[in-house]
Write a protein that holds these residues in place. Structure first.
Motif: not given
Length: 237
Positions: A20-23, A39-42, A50-53, A67-70
């Motif tokens: 997911l990569n939102t605007e 992990t993802f970033s927000l 960054e590094n959120l779960v 989230s590119l690898d998550c």
């Protein structure tokens, strides 16, 4: 994308994304984001974490998700009264800058199950003000353009235009016009996933001028284009 729940009546929407990569976007629902792996970033209100779960984002808070690898499970819940807020407070969950963010959180699966159970067993959608509740019910049950909507609502709830607008924003967090767009989007997604309707027909049946109007509104509210969101039509219970 997989759609595991899309219940307009209860206001529960449950998705799984492989990436997911939102605007930057906002919506009138509480959003719970759980990293299945990785992990993802927000970015929330301009601040990047960054590094959120795990994350919970409040209604109408501007944010971006990457989230590119998550794999992410996203639970959206309509919350227009204090039941969900009180529940989160009872769990000592407090929001900073409009969100609750965790890089480590061992209890996330338990919490998500409890939130889903609350949403399934309690009415989190209905505002405490009966006039606002009646206004929302009217919008959900009638297809009407915004230019005619306000006069219809004011005659039903016996409020002036300005007072109704003020109360609606106070209880829902957004204007009547923006909520009308949200209601149309819910109808559009429901039509697409439950009746296998194409985007052009979905746009017309949901009250949008055309597919471009739907796409623009979709991106502003959900952060992605309909083509991205509709890669999978799987509706699972």
């Amino acid at each position: 994308m997989e759609i595991h729940d899309f219940d307009i009546k209860k206001g529960i929407y449950n998705f799984v994304f492989s990436e997911l990569n939102t605007e930057n976007h906002s919506h009138p629902v509480v959003e719970v984001i759980n990293a299945i792996n990785g992990t993802f970033s927000l970015e929330v209100n301009g601040q990047i974490v960054e590094n959120l779960v795990f994350a919970i984002i409040g209604c109408n808070i501007k944010h971006k998700v990457v989230s590119l690898d998550c794999n992410l499970r996203i639970l959206m819940i309509e919350s227009h009264n204090l039941l969900l807020s009180n529940f989160l407070n009872s769990k000592n969950i407090t929001f900073e800058n409009g969100a609750f963010l965790k890089t480590k959180f061992s209890l996330k699966d338990v919490l998500i199950a409890e939130i889903k159970n609350l949403a399934n067993t309690k009415d989190l959608e209905t505002p405490t003000d009966k006039r606002i509740a009646e206004s929302i019910k009217f919008m959900e049950q009638n297809e009407i353009e915004y230019k005619n909507l306000i006069s219809e609502l004011t005659s039903k709830v016996f409020l002036s235009d300005s007072r109704l607008s003020h109360l609606f924003k106070e209880h829902i967090g957004i204007s009547i016009k923006k909520y009308l767009v949200w209601n149309k989007l819910r109808q559009a997604i429901n039509l697409y996933v439950s009746e296998n309707t194409n985007l052009t027909d979905v746009s017309i049946q949901s009250g949008f001028f055309d597919q471009a109007h739907l796409s623009n509104s979709f991106k502003n509210v959900l952060g992605v284009s309909p083509s991205k969101a509709y890669n999978s039509r799987i509706l699972q219970s």
